[in-house]
Scaffold this motif. Structure first.
Motif, short mmCIF file in Angstrom:
data_model
loop_
_atom_site.label_atom_id
_atom_site.label_comp_id
_atom_site.label_asym_id
_atom_site.label_seq_id
_atom_site.Cartn_x
_atom_site.Cartn_y
_atom_site.Cartn_z
N ASP A 536 0.51 -1.00 0.07
CA ASP A 536 0.04 -0.29 0.12
C ASP A 536 1.09 1.22 0.35
O ASP A 536 0.54 1.94 -0.37
N LEU A 537 1.92 0.49 0.72
CA LEU A 537 2.83 2.30 0.66
C LEU A 537 4.04 2.42 -0.60
O LEU A 537 3.68 3.66 -1.01
N ALA A 540 1.10 4.27 -2.83
CA ALA A 540 1.01 5.41 -2.39
C ALA A 540 1.81 6.94 -2.78
O ALA A 540 1.54 7.77 -3.31
N ILE A 685 -3.42 4.01 2.10
CA ILE A 685 -2.38 3.58 2.67
C ILE A 685 -3.64 3.07 3.48
O ILE A 685 -4.61 2.95 4.34
#
Length: 687
Positions: A536-537, A540, A685
């Motif tokens: 997810d990072l 992002a 995130i």
């Protein structure tokens, strides 16, 4: 509890197929047993050149009984529905069903079915023939008179016997009876093809292993590998030498022998004039033998280790002599190729050697190898300043890098391409940077392969991979699903690793099309996830930056991960996600965007004024920190919003009745979203 022993005895199974076949047999049989309610305690597969076997421990004697209640149609339903219910439930008539009444749904039929579990041998006799007939061999064959029949059994090589026993340790096991194409199961097997004769009756696993070992068969693949490796090391040590270990060769040899006998042979010292890698390739490819190294010199010794499949009466002298004859002939060829190449490289200019590539097609839609080499050289020269390499030297290295492909040695042993380029470059007296690039421009060839660090090598390696990718993208030959015939995923990962591990700032958009940039992004995501980064990072940061500067993306991901592992980071993330959720709902409902335009006069509450001022003061410092790539400082600045954001949500109501006040507060939330997006897209995130 009872155990199952299954052995499928055949003619020689190709070594490359053995490990996968053992895994497949274990999975197929155990999955089929579990599906039928037969849960086991443990299972182990075995494979030798002539047998595929499986032992399953701790099976129950029979399937558990099944009690099932099946609801049917309502009373008075059409006859078709009634008949369908009876057939599905296995009932002869409605007399075997019961009627239940529900106050809301009325009366309906119910079938209460009780099935006695079958004995485990019955189940085994059913599943094994099915598995054998559908076994996933990469290649298989039919044989004998029945082979003309379309339904005839296919197996990797002619199947000769089937052993299948079942029973507890304390009792005589029974033979599980079934037949496949007239081949009936039994309790006998055979030993070594040459060192044993006749059939061997066995009962269970331990008996099977012991009797086969007495018949010169080591059934455990890993044990055969241990025997080969340890005996080879001992032989080498006795001669003051070291074994050059080769895991791939060890795997292959273990699949060629049932009774490994390790022997040592030798060849003339004159052949040591040939590069070590060529000697090793010759001996490995042609005779499946290991080479030995002299620890005093660091070079190969004029000896090799071979593995026989039998203990010969003469101690292996004839076997050694036969291998020595073949290896001597092969090394003579290699020596001739090596000497021929040295003469050619000494007398034929590079430009003339390059011209020979003009009639070698790289790809029908991408031109010749000569054209490709020219493209790589031009691109490498452009990339050189970005990686700290001399452009002229880099161009020369790129023109030379593929020249060994037309040599005699590489023509005979393709696996030494690149490496031979280094040898030939040194013989020609070329700069060491060119010699290194000739070998290293193919690297890295996988996620664990060595990554070049010499600037010239890096530039040529990048150019080689980028040219491959842009070329195949241009002709729409992209990877699809699991298919990647031109190894484009590996090439893209190679670019990613070259950039990251050398800390290079390379704007890929200057060299590739947007569609290919997305492919690099996918490879970078895969690489980062394998390194332990949160997906997810990565998403992002990519949502904000795109994928042009790979190094910049990685630095941001790492800094963001450290920030979100802190208390300030976790709390601020919760606040920003709350702001984003409110905005998403209200913007969708109102059909407008609330980005920008906060009216400071309408900030009535102390908490909203404090938040507005904090955001206003952070803009320029965050932008300056990001411009200088000081991501830690940018994170520290954004962390200062934690207090004002928390206070705002504690004290201030966003959706108030006053339209102007509501709009202003939504715009303030939009400012939170905007300033955090200077770092990453916090909406993506998790948490």
């Amino acid at each position: 509890m009872p155990d199952l022993l299954l052995e499928l005895f055949s003619e020689e199974i190709p070594a490359r197929m053995q490990a996968a076949a053992a895994d497949a047999l274990k999975k197929l049989v155990t999955d089929a047993l579990v599906e039928r309610g037969l849960v086991y305690e443990g299972a182990k597969a075995f494979v030798t050149p002539r047998r595929l076997a499986l032992a399953v421990h701790g099976l129950p004697a029979q399937q558990p009984d099944v009690h099932e209640e099946r609801k049917g149609p309502r009373v008075g339903a059409p006859d078709a529905a009634i008949q369908g219910f009876l057939k599905a439930a296995g009932l002869a008539s409605l007399d075997q069903a019961t009627i239940e009444t529900d106050p809301k749904k009325g009366s309906f039929y119910v079938a209460r079915i009780h099935k006695h579990g079958r004995t485990t041998p019955e189940v085994i006799a059913e599943i094994v023939p099915q598995i054998v007939r559908a076994f996933p061999w990469p290649k298989s064959m039919r044989w004998g008179k029945a082979s003309v029949h379309p339904a005839a059994l296919r197996w990797v090589r002619p199947l000769q016997s089937i052993l299948c026993t079942f029973g507890p340790e304390t009792e005589e096991p029974e033979v599980v009876r079934f037949a496949i194409d007239g081949l009936e199961s039994g309790d006998t097997t055979r030993g070594h093809r040459f060192l044993s004769s006749g059939t061997i009756r066995v009962r269970r696993l331990e008996d099977w292993m012991a009797k086969l070992e007495a018949a010169f068969v080591v059934v455990d693949r890993e044990r055969r590998k241990d025997i080969i490796l340890n005996d080879a090391k001992d032989l080498a040590l006795a001669q003051g030498l070291e074994l050059v270990e080769d895991a791939g060769l060890l795997d292959e040899i273990a699949g060629l022998v049932e009774w490994p006998v390790v022997l040592m042979g030798s060849f003339e010292e004159d052949f040591l004039d040939v590069p070590d890698e060529v000697i090793r390739a010759t001996i490995r490819a042609n005779q499946k033998c290991f080479v030995l190294k002299n620890p005093a010199t660091g070079r190969l010794a004029n000896k090799f280790v071979l593995v026989s499949n039998l203990a010969a009466s003469d101690g292996g002298k004839a076997i050694i002599a036969g291998n020595e004859r073949v290896i001597r002939a092969r090394l003579s060829d290699a020596k001739f190729f090596w000497e021929t190449d040295q003469k050619t490289n000494a007398t034929v200019p590079l430009a003339e050697r390059l011209e020979r590539f003009s009639n070698v097609t790289f790809h029908e839609k991408l031109g010749s190898q000569y054209e490709r080499i020219q493209r790589i050289a031009a691109l490498a020269e452009t990339l050189a300043p970005l990686v700290g390499a001399d452009p002229a030297l880099t161009r020369q290295a790129a023109l030379y890098a593929k020249s060994d492909l037309r040599t005699e040695v590489v023509g005979e042993f393709p696996e030494v391409q690149g490496l031979m380029g280094r040898y030939y470059a040194r013989l020609e007296g070329l700069p060491e940077e060119i010699a290194a690039a000739a070998e290293e421009h193919y690297k890295p060839q996988g996620p664990t392969d060595y990554v070049p660090t010499a600037p010239v090598s890096v530039a040529v390696a990048l150019a080689d991979k980028i040219d491959t990718l842009t070329g195949f993208w241009a002709i729409d030959e992209k990877p699809t699903g699991s298919k990647d015939p031109y190894a484009l995923r590996r090439a893209a990962l190679g670019v990613v690793r070259l950039v990251l591990e050398n800390g290079l700032v390379v704007k890929l958009a200057e060299f590739v099309e947007p569609d290919l940039l997305a492919f690099f992004a996918d490879r970078l995501k895969v690489h980062l996830r394998e390194q332990g980064a949160r997906h997810d990072l990565v998403d992002a940061v990519f949502a904000l930056l795109g994928q042009d500067d790979l190094l910049l993306v990685v630095k941001r991901v790492e800094a963001l991960g450290r920030f979100l592992s802190s208390e300030d980071g976790r709390t601020l993330l919760a606040g920003t996600k709350r702001a984003a959720n409110i905005l998403r709902i209200e913007e969708k409902k109102d059909g407008v965007s609330y980005e920008g335009g906060v009216d400071l006069v309408l900030l009535h509450e102390p908490e909203e004024r404090a938040l507005g001022e904090a955001i206003a003061h952070l803009g320029e410092p965050i932008e300056a920190a990001l411009s200088s790539e000081d991501f830690e400082a940018a994170m520290a600045l954004i962390a200062s919003l934690r207090g004002p954001v928390d206070a705002f949500f504690d004290k201030v109501t966003v959706n108030v009745e006053d339209p102007a006040l509501r709009t202003n507060r939504l715009r303030l939330l939009a400012d939170i979203r905007t300033i955090t997006r200077a770092i990453a897209d916090f909406d993506r995130i998790e948490g």
